[in-house]
Motif scaffolding. Sequence first.
Motif, PDB file in Angstrom:
ATOM      1  N   ARG A   1     -27.644  22.254 -58.865  1.00 22.48           N
ATOM      2  CA  ARG A   1     -26.446  22.297 -58.024  1.00 22.48           C
ATOM      3  C   ARG A   1     -26.362  23.623 -57.267  1.00 22.48           C
ATOM      4  O   ARG A   1     -26.216  23.642 -56.049  1.00 22.48           O
ATOM      5  N   ASP A   2     -26.448  24.741 -58.008  1.00 27.65           N
ATOM      6  CA  ASP A   2     -26.215  26.057 -57.417  1.00 27.65           C
ATOM      7  C   ASP A   2     -27.368  26.540 -56.541  1.00 27.65           C
ATOM      8  O   ASP A   2     -27.139  27.203 -55.523  1.00 27.65           O
ATOM      9  N   ASP A   3     -28.593  26.253 -56.917  1.00 29.64           N
ATOM     10  CA  ASP A   3     -29.754  26.767 -56.186  1.00 29.64           C
ATOM     11  C   ASP A   3     -30.320  25.809 -55.146  1.00 29.64           C
ATOM     12  O   ASP A   3     -30.976  26.246 -54.199  1.00 29.64           O
ATOM     13  N   PHE A   4     -30.097  24.495 -55.335  1.00 27.67           N
ATOM     14  CA  PHE A   4     -30.745  23.514 -54.455  1.00 27.67           C
ATOM     15  C   PHE A   4     -29.782  22.513 -53.821  1.00 27.67           C
ATOM     16  O   PHE A   4     -30.208  21.583 -53.154  1.00 27.67           O
ATOM     17  N   GLY A   5     -28.467  22.684 -54.052  1.00 29.03           N
ATOM     18  CA  GLY A   5     -27.471  21.842 -53.398  1.00 29.03           C
ATOM     19  C   GLY A   5     -27.386  20.414 -53.896  1.00 29.03           C
ATOM     20  O   GLY A   5     -26.844  19.550 -53.219  1.00 29.03           O
ATOM     21  N   VAL A   6     -27.906  20.153 -55.090  1.00 24.82           N
ATOM     22  CA  VAL A   6     -27.848  18.809 -55.670  1.00 24.82           C
ATOM     23  C   VAL A   6     -26.658  18.795 -56.633  1.00 24.82           C
ATOM     24  O   VAL A   6     -26.767  19.162 -57.792  1.00 24.82           O
ATOM     25  N   SER A   7     -25.507  18.393 -56.106  1.00 22.06           N
ATOM     26  CA  SER A   7     -24.264  18.545 -56.868  1.00 22.06           C
ATOM     27  C   SER A   7     -23.987  17.432 -57.874  1.00 22.06           C
ATOM     28  O   SER A   7     -23.144  17.590 -58.747  1.00 22.06           O
ATOM     29  N   ARG A   8     -24.699  16.332 -57.762  1.00 25.89           N
ATOM     30  CA  ARG A   8     -24.403  15.201 -58.648  1.00 25.89           C
ATOM     31  C   ARG A   8     -25.688  14.468 -59.012  1.00 25.89           C
ATOM     32  O   ARG A   8     -26.571  14.285 -58.179  1.00 25.89           O
ATOM     33  N   PHE A   9     -25.756  14.055 -60.264  1.00 25.08           N
ATOM     34  CA  PHE A   9     -26.871  13.264 -60.790  1.00 25.08           C
ATOM     35  C   PHE A   9     -26.305  12.002 -61.427  1.00 25.08           C
ATOM     36  O   PHE A   9     -25.175  11.991 -61.893  1.00 25.08           O
ATOM     37  N   HIS A  10     -27.117  10.969 -61.474  1.00 21.14           N
ATOM     38  CA  HIS A  10     -26.811   9.784 -62.273  1.00 21.14           C
ATOM     39  C   HIS A  10     -27.345  10.080 -63.674  1.00 21.14           C
ATOM     40  O   HIS A  10     -28.552  10.271 -63.849  1.00 21.14           O
ATOM     41  N   VAL A  11     -26.459  10.160 -64.676  1.00 23.26           N
ATOM     42  CA  VAL A  11     -26.833  10.560 -66.032  1.00 23.26           C
ATOM     43  C   VAL A  11     -26.678   9.364 -66.976  1.00 23.26           C
ATOM     44  O   VAL A  11     -25.671   8.658 -66.931  1.00 23.26           O
ATOM     45  N   PHE A  12     -27.688   9.165 -67.832  1.00 25.25           N
ATOM     46  CA  PHE A  12     -27.635   8.075 -68.807  1.00 25.25           C
ATOM     47  C   PHE A  12     -28.543   8.378 -69.981  1.00 25.25           C
ATOM     48  O   PHE A  12     -29.393   9.262 -69.908  1.00 25.25           O
ATOM     49  N   GLU A  13     -28.355   7.644 -71.059  1.00 26.72           N
ATOM     50  CA  GLU A  13     -29.229   7.735 -72.233  1.00 26.72           C
ATOM     51  C   GLU A  13     -30.211   6.578 -72.150  1.00 26.72           C
ATOM     52  O   GLU A  13     -29.871   5.505 -71.666  1.00 26.72           O
ATOM     53  N   ASN A  14     -31.426   6.776 -72.620  1.00 25.10           N
ATOM     54  CA  ASN A  14     -32.444   5.726 -72.503  1.00 25.10           C
ATOM     55  C   ASN A  14     -32.403   4.754 -73.677  1.00 25.10           C
ATOM     56  O   ASN A  14     -33.428   4.218 -74.064  1.00 25.10           O
ATOM     57  N   ASP A  15     -31.233   4.480 -74.196  1.00 26.60           N
ATOM     58  CA  ASP A  15     -31.125   3.581 -75.346  1.00 26.60           C
ATOM     59  C   ASP A  15     -30.703   2.176 -74.939  1.00 26.60           C
ATOM     60  O   ASP A  15     -30.033   1.492 -75.682  1.00 26.60           O
ATOM     61  N   ALA A  16     -31.118   1.757 -73.752  1.00 29.69           N
ATOM     62  CA  ALA A  16     -30.762   0.427 -73.267  1.00 29.69           C
ATOM     63  C   ALA A  16     -31.324  -0.654 -74.172  1.00 29.69           C
ATOM     64  O   ALA A  16     -32.474  -0.558 -74.611  1.00 29.69           O
ATOM     65  N   PRO A  17     -30.528  -1.684 -74.501  1.00 33.01           N
ATOM     66  CA  PRO A  17     -31.065  -2.789 -75.302  1.00 33.01           C
ATOM     67  C   PRO A  17     -32.284  -3.393 -74.615  1.00 33.01           C
ATOM     68  O   PRO A  17     -32.312  -3.544 -73.401  1.00 33.01           O
ATOM     69  N   GLY A  18     -33.304  -3.677 -75.377  1.00 29.59           N
ATOM     70  CA  GLY A  18     -34.506  -4.290 -74.827  1.00 29.59           C
ATOM     71  C   GLY A  18     -35.601  -3.304 -74.501  1.00 29.59           C
ATOM     72  O   GLY A  18     -36.699  -3.713 -74.148  1.00 29.59           O
ATOM     73  N   LEU A  19     -35.335  -1.989 -74.597  1.00 32.17           N
ATOM     74  CA  LEU A  19     -36.381  -1.011 -74.325  1.00 32.17           C
ATOM     75  C   LEU A  19     -37.398  -1.064 -75.450  1.00 32.17           C
ATOM     76  O   LEU A  19     -37.078  -0.818 -76.601  1.00 32.17           O
ATOM     77  N   ILE A  20     -38.609  -1.425 -75.097  1.00 30.40           N
ATOM     78  CA  ILE A  20     -39.675  -1.525 -76.092  1.00 30.40           C
ATOM     79  C   ILE A  20     -40.572  -0.314 -75.927  1.00 30.40           C
ATOM     80  O   ILE A  20     -41.293  -0.182 -74.944  1.00 30.40           O
ATOM     81  N   SER A  21     -40.462   0.587 -76.851  1.00 29.56           N
ATOM     82  CA  SER A  21     -41.317   1.764 -76.914  1.00 29.56           C
ATOM     83  C   SER A  21     -41.100   2.353 -78.294  1.00 29.56           C
ATOM     84  O   SER A  21     -40.424   1.767 -79.124  1.00 29.56           O
TER      85      SER A  21
END
Length: 168
Positions: free
Chosen positions: A27-47
């Motif tokens: 945000r402060d150094d590159f002007g990217v003020s917002r991100f889409h944030v999530f946890e990778n615990d979606a049902p169906g993730l096979i790993s």
Amino acid sequence: MFSRPKATHSQNAYVTSDLDRAMAIWRDDFGVSRFHVFENDAPGLISSPEYRMTIALANVGGVEIELIEPSPGQAPLHAEILPTDGSFAMRFHHAALRIDGDRSDFEAYMASLNPATHPVLWRGELGDVMRFAYTDERATLGHYLEHVWFDPAMYEQMAAAIPVYPAP
């Protein structure tokens, strides 16, 4: 001659020990003020179940920036370059190549990689809408590559959720 399905450089990914601090730097150094944030615990993730992390995404100048904070004791492939003393770090981890086409194009693309020079370290999927694999390219590139395929509808849904910024 085999024609490999098209792969497009789509992402640069960084791992961090503190996602909020890493996002503040962007945000402060590159002007990217917002991100889409999530946890990778979606049902169906096979790993591997030990791969849990929080992910932040923003599209900057047409390239997705991914910030990854591994959950404590999780995601060894991602955590290995972070300090173990609890100090802050943000380190480049991988570039991602998005494979165009359908799921069979992804499988053909992966089959075309020579495992002796492009060893697969981790593969996974999210139901029928996503496939990914990480190859170890550290000897030649200095980092990993993620190879990823999305069902077009899933890709559109993800792209719509990710903030877009012009190049800094």
